[in-house]
Motif scaffolding. Structure first.
Motif, short mmCIF file in Angstrom:
data_model
loop_
_atom_site.label_atom_id
_atom_site.label_comp_id
_atom_site.label_asym_id
_atom_site.label_seq_id
_atom_site.Cartn_x
_atom_site.Cartn_y
_atom_site.Cartn_z
N ASP A 27 -3.20 -4.04 -11.27
CA ASP A 27 -2.96 -3.33 -11.66
C ASP A 27 -2.19 -3.83 -12.96
OD1 ASP A 27 -3.65 -1.55 -10.08
OD2 ASP A 27 -1.82 -1.97 -8.59
N SER A 30 -5.43 -4.33 -15.78
CA SER A 30 -5.97 -2.93 -14.94
C SER A 30 -5.98 -2.45 -17.03
CB SER A 30 -6.41 -2.68 -14.39
OG SER A 30 -5.56 -2.36 -13.73
N ASN A 33 -6.47 -4.07 -20.01
CA ASN A 33 -7.30 -3.85 -19.77
C ASN A 33 -7.63 -2.21 -20.43
OD1 ASN A 33 -10.72 -4.02 -20.69
ND2 ASN A 33 -10.98 -3.73 -18.22
N TYR A 34 -7.10 -1.46 -19.87
CA TYR A 34 -7.45 -0.52 -20.53
C TYR A 34 -7.05 -0.11 -21.36
CZ TYR A 34 -6.35 4.66 -20.39
OH TYR A 34 -7.09 6.48 -20.50
N ASN A 38 -11.60 -0.35 -22.74
CA ASN A 38 -12.80 -1.23 -21.11
C ASN A 38 -14.07 -1.61 -21.72
OD1 ASN A 38 -10.81 -0.30 -19.10
ND2 ASN A 38 -12.08 1.67 -19.40
N ARG A 43 -12.34 -6.66 -20.44
CA ARG A 43 -12.78 -7.07 -18.85
C ARG A 43 -12.95 -7.84 -17.30
NH1 ARG A 43 -16.69 -3.12 -17.38
NH2 ARG A 43 -16.27 -2.04 -18.76
N TYR A 47 -10.08 -9.80 -15.15
CA TYR A 47 -10.95 -10.20 -14.12
C TYR A 47 -10.70 -11.23 -13.39
CZ TYR A 47 -12.97 -5.80 -13.29
OH TYR A 47 -13.74 -3.89 -13.31
N ARG A 86 -5.51 -1.47 -3.97
CA ARG A 86 -6.36 -1.13 -5.09
C ARG A 86 -6.94 0.72 -4.69
NH1 ARG A 86 -6.09 -2.08 -8.75
NH2 ARG A 86 -8.32 -2.34 -9.88
#
Length: 125
Positions: A27, A30, A33-34, A38, A43, A47, A86
């Motif tokens: 989270d 992400s 990454n947001y 993206n 990304r 990961y 998730r």
């Protein structure tokens, strides 16, 4: 009974709880990454940077509490609870990111229009 056999319920609980909380690592990355919209490169990097600590956590958890024995149930418990986090909280956080991002974006647009409109009025005077 052997000592490792007596501690299996505690081991099961630890793998489930720590696997669930390891989902927050995904989270966090992400969210990072947001803010990069993206992008494909960001990304993949996020990961990689989120999978690496999760596997390190799993390795040390297995080594310290399961005495390094490689069995199927630690993998199943840890990663199924991570996937459960998730699916449940990860989606809730994603919606929350979206709402907060849109709210901040609208706020900054209104603020910039107000400042820009004020500058125009000052330039006319």
């Amino acid at each position: 009974m052997l000592y490792p056999t007596l501690s299996q319920p505690i081991i099961i609980l630890l793998f489930v709880v720590i696997g669930f909380f390891s989902g927050f690592i995904f989270d966090i990355f992400s969210l990072i990454n947001y803010f990069f919209n993206n992008n494909k490169i960001s990304r993949q990097i996020s990961y990689f940077l989120s999978i690496l600590p999760v596997f390190v956590i799993f390795y040390y958890l297995n080594l310290s509490f399961n005495y390094g024995q490689i069995r199927f149930y630690p993998f199943l418990l840890f990663f199924s609870s991570l996937i459960l986090e998730r699916i449940t909280l990860g989606n809730i956080f994603a919606k929350l990111y979206d709402k907060c991002y849109n709210l901040n974006r609208k706020l900054w647009e209104k603020l910039s229009k107000w400042i820009y409109g004020r500058r125009k009025k000052e330039e006319k005077n």
